[in-house]
Design a protein around this motif. Sequence first.
Motif, mmCIF file in Angstrom:
data_model
loop_
_atom_site.group_PDB
_atom_site.id
_atom_site.type_symbol
_atom_site.label_atom_id
_atom_site.label_comp_id
_atom_site.label_asym_id
_atom_site.label_seq_id
_atom_site.Cartn_x
_atom_site.Cartn_y
_atom_site.Cartn_z
ATOM 1 N N GLN A 124 0.838 -1.183 0.000
ATOM 2 C CA GLN A 124 0.000 0.000 0.000
ATOM 3 C C GLN A 124 0.881 1.243 0.000
ATOM 4 O O GLN A 124 2.080 1.176 0.263
ATOM 5 C CB GLN A 124 -0.908 0.026 1.241
ATOM 6 N N TRP A 125 0.250 2.368 -0.283
ATOM 7 C CA TRP A 125 0.919 3.655 -0.219
ATOM 8 C C TRP A 125 0.251 4.508 0.858
ATOM 9 O O TRP A 125 -0.951 4.410 1.076
ATOM 10 C CB TRP A 125 0.834 4.388 -1.553
ATOM 11 N N ALA A 126 1.053 5.329 1.515
ATOM 12 C CA ALA A 126 0.526 6.306 2.463
ATOM 13 C C ALA A 126 1.222 7.637 2.194
ATOM 14 O O ALA A 126 2.412 7.668 1.846
ATOM 15 C CB ALA A 126 0.757 5.869 3.904
ATOM 16 N N PHE A 127 0.471 8.725 2.337
ATOM 17 C CA PHE A 127 0.989 10.057 2.041
ATOM 18 C C PHE A 127 0.758 10.980 3.228
ATOM 19 O O PHE A 127 -0.363 11.096 3.729
ATOM 20 C CB PHE A 127 0.302 10.624 0.786
ATOM 21 N N ASN A 128 1.812 11.618 3.673
ATOM 22 C CA ASN A 128 1.752 12.518 4.807
ATOM 23 C C ASN A 128 2.028 13.938 4.323
ATOM 24 O O ASN A 128 3.119 14.236 3.828
ATOM 25 C CB ASN A 128 2.791 12.107 5.861
ATOM 26 N N TYR A 129 1.037 14.814 4.451
ATOM 27 C CA TYR A 129 1.165 16.205 4.029
ATOM 28 C C TYR A 129 1.691 17.007 5.217
ATOM 29 O O TYR A 129 1.016 17.142 6.246
ATOM 30 C CB TYR A 129 -0.183 16.742 3.564
ATOM 31 N N LEU A 130 2.898 17.545 5.087
ATOM 32 C CA LEU A 130 3.600 18.149 6.210
ATOM 33 C C LEU A 130 3.427 19.668 6.252
ATOM 34 O O LEU A 130 3.619 20.342 5.226
ATOM 35 C CB LEU A 130 5.095 17.805 6.151
ATOM 36 N N ASP A 131 3.089 20.176 7.446
ATOM 37 C CA ASP A 131 3.131 21.613 7.733
ATOM 38 C C ASP A 131 2.391 22.433 6.683
ATOM 39 O O ASP A 131 2.946 23.356 6.074
ATOM 40 C CB ASP A 131 4.588 22.066 7.833
ATOM 41 N N GLU A 132 1.112 22.114 6.458
ATOM 42 C CA GLU A 132 0.307 22.806 5.461
ATOM 43 C C GLU A 132 -0.496 23.950 6.091
ATOM 44 O O GLU A 132 -0.990 23.836 7.217
ATOM 45 C CB GLU A 132 -0.648 21.822 4.775
ATOM 46 N N ASP A 133 -0.643 25.039 5.346
ATOM 47 C CA ASP A 133 -1.425 26.187 5.822
ATOM 48 C C ASP A 133 -2.892 25.818 6.042
ATOM 49 O O ASP A 133 -3.540 26.322 6.962
ATOM 50 C CB ASP A 133 -1.325 27.345 4.825
ATOM 51 N N ALA A 134 -3.417 24.946 5.177
ATOM 52 C CA ALA A 134 -4.843 24.605 5.255
ATOM 53 C C ALA A 134 -5.192 23.893 6.558
ATOM 54 O O ALA A 134 -6.359 23.893 6.975
ATOM 55 C CB ALA A 134 -5.243 23.731 4.070
ATOM 56 N N GLU A 138 -0.683 21.471 11.037
ATOM 57 C CA GLU A 138 -0.840 20.112 11.550
ATOM 58 C C GLU A 138 -0.717 19.112 10.397
ATOM 59 O O GLU A 138 -1.357 19.271 9.361
ATOM 60 C CB GLU A 138 -2.201 19.956 12.233
ATOM 61 N N ASP A 139 0.122 18.089 10.588
ATOM 62 C CA ASP A 139 0.314 17.088 9.547
ATOM 63 C C ASP A 139 -0.943 16.237 9.395
ATOM 64 O O ASP A 139 -1.547 15.823 10.379
ATOM 65 C CB ASP A 139 1.492 16.176 9.896
ATOM 66 N N VAL A 140 -1.329 15.980 8.153
ATOM 67 C CA VAL A 140 -2.454 15.088 7.869
ATOM 68 C C VAL A 140 -1.982 14.028 6.888
ATOM 69 O O VAL A 140 -0.991 14.216 6.176
ATOM 70 C CB VAL A 140 -3.670 15.851 7.295
ATOM 71 N N THR A 242 -4.806 12.752 11.264
ATOM 72 C CA THR A 242 -3.735 13.678 11.599
ATOM 73 C C THR A 242 -2.540 12.916 12.136
ATOM 74 O O THR A 242 -2.661 11.771 12.595
ATOM 75 C CB THR A 242 -4.206 14.701 12.656
ATOM 76 N N GLY A 243 -1.374 13.542 12.074
ATOM 77 C CA GLY A 243 -0.163 12.874 12.511
ATOM 78 C C GLY A 243 0.553 12.226 11.343
ATOM 79 O O GLY A 243 0.436 12.662 10.204
ATOM 80 N N ARG A 244 1.266 11.168 11.617
ATOM 81 C CA ARG A 244 2.016 10.484 10.573
ATOM 82 C C ARG A 244 1.147 9.427 9.897
ATOM 83 O O ARG A 244 0.207 8.916 10.507
ATOM 84 C CB ARG A 244 3.263 9.836 11.156
ATOM 85 N N PRO A 245 1.461 9.075 8.651
ATOM 86 C CA PRO A 245 0.631 8.093 7.937
ATOM 87 C C PRO A 245 0.774 6.695 8.503
ATOM 88 O O PRO A 245 1.703 6.406 9.265
ATOM 89 C CB PRO A 245 1.178 8.149 6.506
ATOM 90 N N ALA A 246 -0.173 5.846 8.142
ATOM 91 C CA ALA A 246 -0.122 4.457 8.598
ATOM 92 C C ALA A 246 1.204 3.833 8.183
ATOM 93 O O ALA A 246 1.587 3.880 7.022
ATOM 94 C CB ALA A 246 -1.287 3.674 7.993
ATOM 95 N N GLY A 247 1.892 3.271 9.149
ATOM 96 C CA GLY A 247 3.199 2.684 8.870
ATOM 97 C C GLY A 247 4.333 3.670 8.942
ATOM 98 O O GLY A 247 5.495 3.298 8.827
ATOM 99 N N GLY A 248 4.014 4.947 9.125
ATOM 100 C CA GLY A 248 5.050 5.956 9.096
ATOM 101 C C GLY A 248 6.040 5.862 10.233
ATOM 102 O O GLY A 248 7.219 6.162 10.076
ATOM 103 N N GLU A 249 5.567 5.441 11.408
ATOM 104 C CA GLU A 249 6.458 5.370 12.559
ATOM 105 C C GLU A 249 7.527 4.302 12.383
ATOM 106 O O GLU A 249 8.603 4.383 12.959
ATOM 107 C CB GLU A 249 5.645 5.109 13.826
ATOM 108 N N GLU A 250 7.238 3.278 11.569
ATOM 109 C CA GLU A 250 8.216 2.223 11.320
ATOM 110 C C GLU A 250 8.994 2.448 10.031
ATOM 111 O O GLU A 250 9.878 1.662 9.687
ATOM 112 C CB GLU A 250 7.519 0.855 11.246
ATOM 113 N N ALA A 251 8.668 3.527 9.300
ATOM 114 C CA ALA A 251 9.250 3.714 7.973
ATOM 115 C C ALA A 251 10.737 4.016 8.027
ATOM 116 O O ALA A 251 11.435 3.850 7.026
ATOM 117 C CB ALA A 251 8.514 4.835 7.225
ATOM 118 N N ASP A 252 11.249 4.472 9.161
ATOM 119 C CA ASP A 252 12.669 4.777 9.275
ATOM 120 C C ASP A 252 13.488 3.585 9.753
ATOM 121 O O ASP A 252 14.694 3.693 9.944
ATOM 122 C CB ASP A 252 12.873 5.955 10.245
#
Length: 264
Positions: A124-134, A138-140, A242-252
């Motif tokens: 799967q793919w997950a996308f984290n939009y960082l530091d957006e004005d909209a 807050e990351d979504v 909000t926060g990091r995408p699914a799987g993002g915490e293990e992505a590093d």
Amino acid sequence: MAVVVTGCSPKDDSDLKRLALPEAGSDRTDEIWNLWLGAWIACLVVFLLVFGLMLWCMVRYRRRSADEVPSQVRYNLPIEALYTFAPVIVVVVFFFHTVTAQNAILEKVDEPDHTIEVVGSKWQWAFNYLDEDATAGEDVYDFGTPDDPAELWLPVDESVRFDLKSPDVIHSFWIPEFYFKLDVVPGKVNSFDVTPTREGVFTGRCAELCGLYHSRMIFKVRVVDRAEYDAHLASLADDGQTGRPAGGEEADQIAGLNPEGAEH
């Protein structure tokens, strides 16, 4: 024929005039298009030269009577040198233009308008939009599955930096209309900058054989105006994504290794 080919364009409506490439959709497509066009012209020139010489030999040295045997040549140093050095020259020229195009495509923007973290995982793919004005900084995020592919939203005519990560195996992030793909490697962050130049809905893919459901590891790309882009991010925040995408915490981390690098 070579002159006719130079009249082709990556922005033409005709698949033939685009030489089978998708219609260009980013600011980084010109370098790939020039490389692609040059390769076609080079192949055409080599084809005409080789087959022209073959036909010339067939006609010029054909048997003209039943008793006549055309002259036989066992060694010809100039021709053998040509066969050796000509391919080397062709490869060197291709290599030079490939590196030049690659460097231009990978050139970074000083201050990109948007930063999106991409996590590719099985499958799967997950996308984290960082530091957006909209979303007031807050990351979504948005994510998908093989049955319900993710959607990547991009604003037209605004620069985007993609940071690519994987927690498991090598994937490859590919949007065909951008004429570019980059590997997503466990334990390493690859990144590139691009500016979408055409609104529309495209299909992104994984271009690296990554396992059982590789063929279903796709995602939709929606290039829209800024107002639609901001509205979509606000809707993700309203849905609690909000926060990091699914799987993002293990992505590093590389799968099978703990944060200290010891196997477990």
